[in-house]
Structures are given as C-alpha cells and as structure tokens.
Scaffold this motif. Sequence first.
Motif, mmCIF file in Angstrom:
data_model
loop_
_atom_site.group_PDB
_atom_site.id
_atom_site.type_symbol
_atom_site.label_atom_id
_atom_site.label_comp_id
_atom_site.label_asym_id
_atom_site.label_seq_id
_atom_site.Cartn_x
_atom_site.Cartn_y
_atom_site.Cartn_z
ATOM 1 N N LYS A 109 0.835 -1.203 0.000
ATOM 2 C CA LYS A 109 0.000 0.000 0.000
ATOM 3 C C LYS A 109 0.866 1.247 0.000
ATOM 4 O O LYS A 109 1.843 1.337 0.747
ATOM 5 C CB LYS A 109 -0.923 0.016 1.224
ATOM 6 C CG LYS A 109 -1.826 1.236 1.334
ATOM 7 C CD LYS A 109 -2.704 1.159 2.579
ATOM 8 C CE LYS A 109 -3.569 2.384 2.760
ATOM 9 N NZ LYS A 109 -4.406 2.317 3.981
ATOM 10 N N ILE A 110 0.490 2.210 -0.840
ATOM 11 C CA ILE A 110 1.150 3.512 -0.898
ATOM 12 C C ILE A 110 0.064 4.582 -0.815
ATOM 13 O O ILE A 110 -0.991 4.462 -1.439
ATOM 14 C CB ILE A 110 1.948 3.667 -2.212
ATOM 15 C CG1 ILE A 110 3.237 2.860 -2.149
ATOM 16 C CG2 ILE A 110 2.278 5.133 -2.491
ATOM 17 C CD1 ILE A 110 4.254 3.407 -1.163
ATOM 18 N N ILE A 111 0.330 5.640 -0.059
ATOM 19 C CA ILE A 111 -0.569 6.791 0.012
ATOM 20 C C ILE A 111 0.095 7.942 -0.722
ATOM 21 O O ILE A 111 1.260 8.260 -0.466
ATOM 22 C CB ILE A 111 -0.852 7.176 1.470
ATOM 23 C CG1 ILE A 111 -1.488 6.000 2.205
ATOM 24 C CG2 ILE A 111 -1.759 8.407 1.542
ATOM 25 C CD1 ILE A 111 -1.546 6.166 3.702
ATOM 26 N N CYS A 112 -0.618 8.562 -1.647
ATOM 27 C CA CYS A 112 -0.009 9.600 -2.469
ATOM 28 C C CYS A 112 -0.977 10.764 -2.668
ATOM 29 O O CYS A 112 -2.175 10.655 -2.381
ATOM 30 C CB CYS A 112 0.430 9.043 -3.826
ATOM 31 S SG CYS A 112 -0.908 8.381 -4.841
ATOM 32 N N GLN A 113 -0.437 11.883 -3.137
ATOM 33 C CA GLN A 113 -1.286 13.014 -3.467
ATOM 34 C C GLN A 113 -2.279 12.615 -4.542
ATOM 35 O O GLN A 113 -2.009 11.757 -5.380
ATOM 36 C CB GLN A 113 -0.447 14.208 -3.937
ATOM 37 C CG GLN A 113 0.189 14.979 -2.808
ATOM 38 C CD GLN A 113 0.732 16.324 -3.269
ATOM 39 O OE1 GLN A 113 0.547 16.723 -4.408
ATOM 40 N NE2 GLN A 113 1.411 17.004 -2.371
ATOM 41 N N LYS A 114 -3.434 13.269 -4.538
ATOM 42 C CA LYS A 114 -4.541 12.830 -5.379
ATOM 43 C C LYS A 114 -4.285 12.972 -6.865
ATOM 44 O O LYS A 114 -4.996 12.374 -7.665
ATOM 45 C CB LYS A 114 -5.816 13.588 -4.998
ATOM 46 C CG LYS A 114 -5.701 15.104 -5.110
ATOM 47 C CD LYS A 114 -6.941 15.778 -4.562
ATOM 48 C CE LYS A 114 -6.863 17.292 -4.651
ATOM 49 N NZ LYS A 114 -8.051 17.937 -4.076
ATOM 50 N N ASP A 115 -3.282 13.766 -7.277
ATOM 51 C CA ASP A 115 -3.001 13.908 -8.698
ATOM 52 C C ASP A 115 -1.697 13.230 -9.106
ATOM 53 O O ASP A 115 -1.187 13.464 -10.196
ATOM 54 C CB ASP A 115 -2.949 15.390 -9.086
ATOM 55 C CG ASP A 115 -1.870 16.151 -8.329
ATOM 56 O OD1 ASP A 115 -1.324 15.597 -7.358
ATOM 57 O OD2 ASP A 115 -1.559 17.298 -8.720
ATOM 58 N N ALA A 116 -1.122 12.388 -8.226
ATOM 59 C CA ALA A 116 0.188 11.811 -8.491
ATOM 60 C C ALA A 116 0.130 10.530 -9.323
ATOM 61 O O ALA A 116 1.084 10.214 -10.042
ATOM 62 C CB ALA A 116 0.913 11.528 -7.177
ATOM 63 N N PHE A 117 -0.968 9.775 -9.268
ATOM 64 C CA PHE A 117 -1.032 8.482 -9.946
ATOM 65 C C PHE A 117 -0.980 8.654 -11.460
ATOM 66 O O PHE A 117 -1.659 9.507 -12.029
ATOM 67 C CB PHE A 117 -2.314 7.753 -9.557
ATOM 68 C CG PHE A 117 -2.543 6.482 -10.327
ATOM 69 C CD1 PHE A 117 -1.749 5.368 -10.116
ATOM 70 C CD2 PHE A 117 -3.547 6.399 -11.277
ATOM 71 C CE1 PHE A 117 -1.945 4.198 -10.825
ATOM 72 C CE2 PHE A 117 -3.762 5.235 -11.989
ATOM 73 C CZ PHE A 117 -2.960 4.127 -11.767
ATOM 74 N N LEU A 118 -0.151 7.833 -12.125
ATOM 75 C CA LEU A 118 -0.015 7.858 -13.580
ATOM 76 C C LEU A 118 -0.560 6.585 -14.212
ATOM 77 O O LEU A 118 -1.466 6.635 -15.039
ATOM 78 C CB LEU A 118 1.453 8.057 -13.963
ATOM 79 C CG LEU A 118 1.746 8.200 -15.455
ATOM 80 C CD1 LEU A 118 1.147 9.500 -15.996
ATOM 81 C CD2 LEU A 118 3.260 8.176 -15.708
ATOM 82 N N CYS A 119 -0.025 5.428 -13.835
ATOM 83 C CA CYS A 119 -0.493 4.151 -14.379
ATOM 84 C C CYS A 119 -0.024 3.027 -13.462
ATOM 85 O O CYS A 119 0.809 3.232 -12.583
ATOM 86 C CB CYS A 119 0.012 3.938 -15.811
ATOM 87 S SG CYS A 119 1.824 3.885 -15.976
ATOM 88 N N ALA A 120 -0.578 1.813 -13.685
ATOM 89 C CA ALA A 120 -0.228 0.676 -12.840
ATOM 90 C C ALA A 120 -0.607 -0.616 -13.544
ATOM 91 O O ALA A 120 -1.401 -0.622 -14.497
ATOM 92 C CB ALA A 120 -0.944 0.761 -11.489
ATOM 93 N N ALA A 121 -0.044 -1.709 -13.063
ATOM 94 C CA ALA A 121 -0.417 -3.024 -13.566
ATOM 95 C C ALA A 121 -1.878 -3.307 -13.247
ATOM 96 O O ALA A 121 -2.394 -2.868 -12.216
ATOM 97 C CB ALA A 121 0.481 -4.096 -12.959
ATOM 98 N N LYS A 122 -2.551 -4.009 -14.151
ATOM 99 C CA LYS A 122 -3.948 -4.372 -13.918
ATOM 100 C C LYS A 122 -4.057 -5.192 -12.631
ATOM 101 O O LYS A 122 -3.301 -6.136 -12.406
ATOM 102 C CB LYS A 122 -4.475 -5.190 -15.103
ATOM 103 C CG LYS A 122 -5.926 -5.626 -14.979
ATOM 104 C CD LYS A 122 -6.874 -4.452 -15.087
ATOM 105 C CE LYS A 122 -8.326 -4.890 -14.947
ATOM 106 N NZ LYS A 122 -8.743 -5.821 -16.002
ATOM 107 N N GLY A 123 -4.994 -4.816 -11.786
ATOM 108 C CA GLY A 123 -5.179 -5.464 -10.504
ATOM 109 C C GLY A 123 -4.847 -4.569 -9.335
ATOM 110 O O GLY A 123 -5.302 -4.817 -8.213
ATOM 111 N N VAL A 124 -4.040 -3.514 -9.568
ATOM 112 C CA VAL A 124 -3.765 -2.540 -8.523
ATOM 113 C C VAL A 124 -5.038 -1.741 -8.250
ATOM 114 O O VAL A 124 -5.702 -1.267 -9.169
ATOM 115 C CB VAL A 124 -2.613 -1.597 -8.934
ATOM 116 C CG1 VAL A 124 -2.487 -0.433 -7.946
ATOM 117 C CG2 VAL A 124 -1.296 -2.367 -9.008
ATOM 118 N N SER A 125 -5.392 -1.597 -6.996
ATOM 119 C CA SER A 125 -6.593 -0.878 -6.596
ATOM 120 C C SER A 125 -6.253 0.588 -6.345
ATOM 121 O O SER A 125 -5.320 0.907 -5.602
ATOM 122 C CB SER A 125 -7.183 -1.499 -5.326
ATOM 123 O OG SER A 125 -8.269 -0.724 -4.838
ATOM 124 N N VAL A 126 -7.018 1.484 -6.981
ATOM 125 C CA VAL A 126 -6.831 2.927 -6.811
ATOM 126 C C VAL A 126 -8.027 3.449 -6.023
ATOM 127 O O VAL A 126 -9.140 3.520 -6.539
ATOM 128 C CB VAL A 126 -6.720 3.645 -8.170
ATOM 129 C CG1 VAL A 126 -6.456 5.133 -7.977
ATOM 130 C CG2 VAL A 126 -5.626 3.007 -9.025
#
Length: 258
Positions: A109-126
């Motif tokens: 689990k990672i906690i990040c700023q709300k505009d930081a996510f770019l992409c991830a492997a399928k199955g990662v929960s956002v």
Amino acid sequence: MNNHEIDYKIYGEEMQCVEIELDPQESVISEPGSFMMMTEGIQMQTMFGDGNEKGLMGKLFSAGKRLLTGENLFMTVFTNSSHGKKHVTFAAPYSGKIIAMDLSELGGKIICQKDAFLCAAKGVSVGIEFQKKLGTGLFGGEGFIMQKLEGDGMTFVHSGGHVIEKELQPGEILKVDTGCIVAFTQNVSYDIQFVGGIKNTVFGGEGLFFAQLRGPGKVWIQTLPISRLAGRILQFGTSKKGEEGSLLGGLGRMLDGD
C-alpha cells in the motif's frame, strides 16, 4: 501475484515517459490523458474505476470515490490481445520525475497526493485515503483526501521537478511543505503542525502550516509542486509590464514607451 506482472523502462530526464512491455493478455491501467503511444495489437478500453469492482453498484461506488479525489470518473485499460510482446507508453502531464514503485516490496500500500497516480499493472486498486485527524483535513493544504494504491504489482506516480526519497527510522520526524509530499508508505504517520510565531505567520511566506511525517517508512518529496508553479505563473501573468523584479516599475514603463 494477484496483479499482472509487467516490465517497464523510463525515458527522459525532466520530461519523462514510461514504456510498459505487455506479454499476451497482460494489461495496464492509466489515468485518462496520460497515454502517449502504443504498438499494434493492444486494445484500449475505458471503464468505471480501476476494474477491480464487481457489479454495477461496485463500479459506481468506485467512480464516486474517484470524484472525491478530483479525478476523472473513468480509467483506461490497455490489454495486449496479440500473441507477442507489445508496448504502450505513458507521459507525465508536467515537468518532473516518474517514480516506479513495486507494491509487493512496499507493504502492499502507498498513500499519495490525489493527482500523483499515472499508471499501474492491472489489478492494482486505486482508492481514497481519508486523513483521520480533523486538523489534517482542515489545514493540510492539499486536502484531507489522498489516493491509496493497493496491491502487489508495479505502479507509477509522477512528481514535479526532482524527487527525493527518504527512509525514516522509527520515531524520526520530517517536516515538509504540504504541497511537496508525493507519497509515503502506510506506516508513516501524517499530521499538520502550525508554523508558530507572529513574524513567521505574517512575513514568512511559507504558509501557516507544514506537514509532519513520522517514521518508520519511506517518503517521496518533490521539489516543485504543480500548485506552486501555477501560482508563480499566475503572479507573473497578472503583474503589470515593467514592474517585475524592479522597484522602478513606473520608470520601466516610461522607457518601454507605455
């Protein structure tokens, strides 16, 4: 692993992109607008949420959570539907660094700023992460709602400017401008502190509050938050011609013929 296993390569220095290599039937999810290019054989599909929900209500609930973080209702999934390896590339929305994170090595689990996510492997929960303390919610600068990325696969977030990674020891405290936080692991305690002092408050120019991060865990800090950059651009864009950087603004306008 529950998430798709993907390989990647990051290109560039300050204007970066990440190329994802997909084996047959592997997928990657991304924020709308981050797509750059892909090879033939990859199918693109728009969906509610991150694709991990089951049923219509689950998808609507996931989309509603994304609205709370200020993100788009939809996400995009790219799937390799061919028989060979294919590539899809995503680019950061502004100058900075792309950070590759293996959630299986970061406690899932990672906690990040709300505009930081770019992409991830399928199955990662956002999803969303509410800060439990009222003071953090009211004075956190970036808001008390942050994104949480959960799973055991690769995920990619982006930062503004340069990024610094720090490993906090148990009880170690790091005080940071609230806008400079990119992400931190789930064991890090996040709180808001008042700067204190009348001169600091009135003349400091650094805001009334700063974030306090307490270890143990990893934190990622950015040197140039997009909010700071936007504020400086707005400042110069609305200032009068000839006044920037000079006490003789009127004289400057006279010399310019204004």
